[in-house]
Design an enzyme around this catalytic site. Structure first.
Site, PDB file in Angstrom:
ATOM      1  N   LYS A 196      55.889  17.859 -19.790  1.00 24.93           N
ATOM      2  CA  LYS A 196      55.785  16.258 -19.984  1.00 24.93           C
ATOM      3  C   LYS A 196      54.665  16.178 -20.254  1.00 24.93           C
ATOM      4  CE  LYS A 196      55.987  12.461 -16.481  1.00 24.93           C
ATOM      5  NZ  LYS A 196      56.012  12.242 -15.036  1.00 24.93           N
ATOM      6  N   SER A 202      59.412   8.721 -14.086  1.00 25.22           N
ATOM      7  CA  SER A 202      58.368   8.853 -15.200  1.00 25.22           C
ATOM      8  C   SER A 202      59.145  10.346 -15.868  1.00 25.22           C
ATOM      9  CB  SER A 202      57.141   8.480 -14.965  1.00 25.22           C
ATOM     10  OG  SER A 202      56.171   9.600 -14.493  1.00 25.22           O
ATOM     11  N   SER A 249      59.166  10.425  -9.310  1.00 22.77           N
ATOM     12  CA  SER A 249      58.983  10.938 -10.691  1.00 22.77           C
ATOM     13  C   SER A 249      60.135  11.818 -11.248  1.00 22.77           C
ATOM     14  CB  SER A 249      57.715  10.902 -11.333  1.00 22.77           C
ATOM     15  OG  SER A 249      56.953   9.757 -11.356  1.00 22.77           O
TER      16      SER A 249
END
Length: 467
Positions: free
Chosen positions: A82, A157, A181
């Site tokens: 990420k 996210s 997330s």
């Protein structure tokens, strides 16, 4: 040139095949790179693709094997990382234009551990600005699409990593979970996502910089994968004490075997649960019963209050840490709208007394959850009370912001209390989208969560392959 060897379906299978010499790490990585070039232009899950560097890293794995050395338990496994986790091959942007050039000096501890175990980063996973939305979009890289239905959100996210794993662009994704997330994108994409216990997996190097208290207490790094076994494999590599993260610790010895009992939380404190989401919970409960688990109905203690406190504390800290004057550059358009709408609805704390009282209340709520989980170690419920909505469903004013948060009461309660939680798919819904559930365990109870997760996985209908 197209690789003659199709990539195995799981990270464990990839590592086993590479270690046995059935396929080279180079062939595995090349197959994934070719998949990325075909699939990602329509999904925008990966912001950066490390074509040359991933081939070089794969060659090092093959060289280690040729020299008789053990390349590690993740030999040749392609992973995505990420955008808010340090990897020296590219900037750690947090999905924000203001950090587009912020290339780190060293890898995050979890990235280093994964690479030392033989894993090969192939790309960076997309995310919203600073990870603060439940959708994946930003001004720097754009939107990540849901591979099941472009009219539905990919979640956030860690949406980029979840989509990359679901579509075979990576075998493992590395993300984080501050308020669902990892679990929400896993639900949206039909993969497995683990939010570990607070402190089990190092989060980030502090390096003398202040870190908001909610980030310290609510946010953890964790893995995404296509199987529960792969998530467990990744956790074993990523976990453990780290000098750079004062919240990190080593897992305590396993306690005596806990009761094989699961508490079914069908309705989130009066919030209406979509029939498809409820059906997924029912399927998971049936699978657990068949595997010998005792499934009982429970009420999660103070669920609404926990969700409210999580939101108010989070928004209070976000207003401080994401202030444009402090950042020096504004947030992106959607992030600005989300922060405005969410903080307007959440009523951030205005006094130190209120803020301190909220943290004090957390201990009382945690005690009640702990007492419940002595007798009923696991809670089973929906990741979201709704199906995945349209992109930008969490924008548009106070009402959409409230609705997005209310759907996730059970999810954010796990963050509020620092508990491990596993999202597992439970088949395909009538709407053509994956269904799924989450299992929330006691602190440091990942072994129980994963055991139950395997039972849910074994009893669930398999999702159609996206690759």
């Amino acid at each position: 040139m197209t690789s003659p060897h199709p990539a195995p379906a799981s990270a464990a299978e990839i590592a086993a095949a590479v270690r046995a010499g059935d396929v080279s790490a180079i062939e595995i990585v090349q197959a994934h790179l070719e998949r990325i070039s075909r699939v990602d232009p329509g999904l925008n899950a990966l912001t950066v693709v490390f074509a040359d560097r991933s081939r070089e890293a794969a060659a090092e794995v093959d060289a280690a094997l040729a020299a008789g050395r053990d390349p590690g338990p993740l030999a040749g496994v392609p992973v995505s990382v990420k955008e808010n986790i340090d990897l020296i091959w590219s900037a750690t942007t947090n999905g924000w234009r203001g950090l587009a050039g912020a290339v780190p000096a060293r890898d995050a501890s979890i990235v280093r551990r994964l690479r030392e175990a033989g894993a090969v980063p192939v790309g960076r996973g997309n995310m919203p600005d600073f990870g603060m939305r439940w959708d994946t979009d930003n001004d720097l890289f754009g939107r990540t699409a849901n591979p099941w239905n472009r009219e539905r959100s990919a979640g956030g996210s860690s949406g980029g990593d979840a989509v990359a794993v679901a579509t075979g662009m990576s075998a493992l994704g590395v993300g984080n979970d501050f308020g669902g997330s990892l679990r929400l994108p896993a639900y949206a994409a039909g993969v497995v996502g683990l939010r570990p216990s607070q402190g089990r997996v190092p989060r980030a190097a502090v390096n003398g910089r202040p870190v908001a208290l909610t980030l310290q207490q609510f946010s953890v790094n964790g893995p995404l994968a296509r199987t529960v076994g792969d998530v467990a494999l990744a956790l074993g590599v990523m976990e453990g004490w780290d000098a750079d993260d004062p919240m990190s610790s080593t897992a305590p010895p396993l306690a005596d075997r806990a009761p094989q009992r699961v508490g079914m939380v069908q309705h989130a404190a009066g919030t209406e649960v979509d029939p498809e989401a409820a059906a997924g919970v029912d399927r998971a409960a049936a699978s657990l019963r068949r595997a010998g688990w005792d499934v009982v109905a429970v009420e999660a203690p103070h669920l609404e209050e926990a969700a409210v406190l999580w939101r108010r504390l989070s928004c209070t800290d976000m207003l401080i840490s994401l202030d444009p004057d402090a950042l020096g550059e504004p947030l992106g358009r959607s992030a600005t709208a989300f922060l405005r709408d969410s903080t307007a609805a959440a009523r951030p704390y205005e006094s130190a007394r209120e803020y301190a009282e909220a943290w004090a209340r957390r201990a009382a709520i945690a005690a009640d959850w702990r007492r419940l989980q002595v007798e009923v170690p696991l809670l089973l419920g929906p990741v979201s009370a709704s199906r995945m909505r349209a992109p930008d469903y969490d924008l548009g004013g106070r009402e959409p912001a409230d609705r997005a948060w209310r759907d996730l009461w059970l999810t954010v309660a796990a963050n509020f209390l620092g508990l491990p939680a596993l999202a597992v798919p439970t088949g395909l819904g009538a709407d053509g989208m994956p269904t799924g559930v989450q299992l929330i365990g006691p602190s440091w109870g990942e072994h129980i969560v994963l055991e139950a997760g395997r039972a849910v996985e074994a009893g669930a209908p398999r999702l159609p392959s996206l690759f």
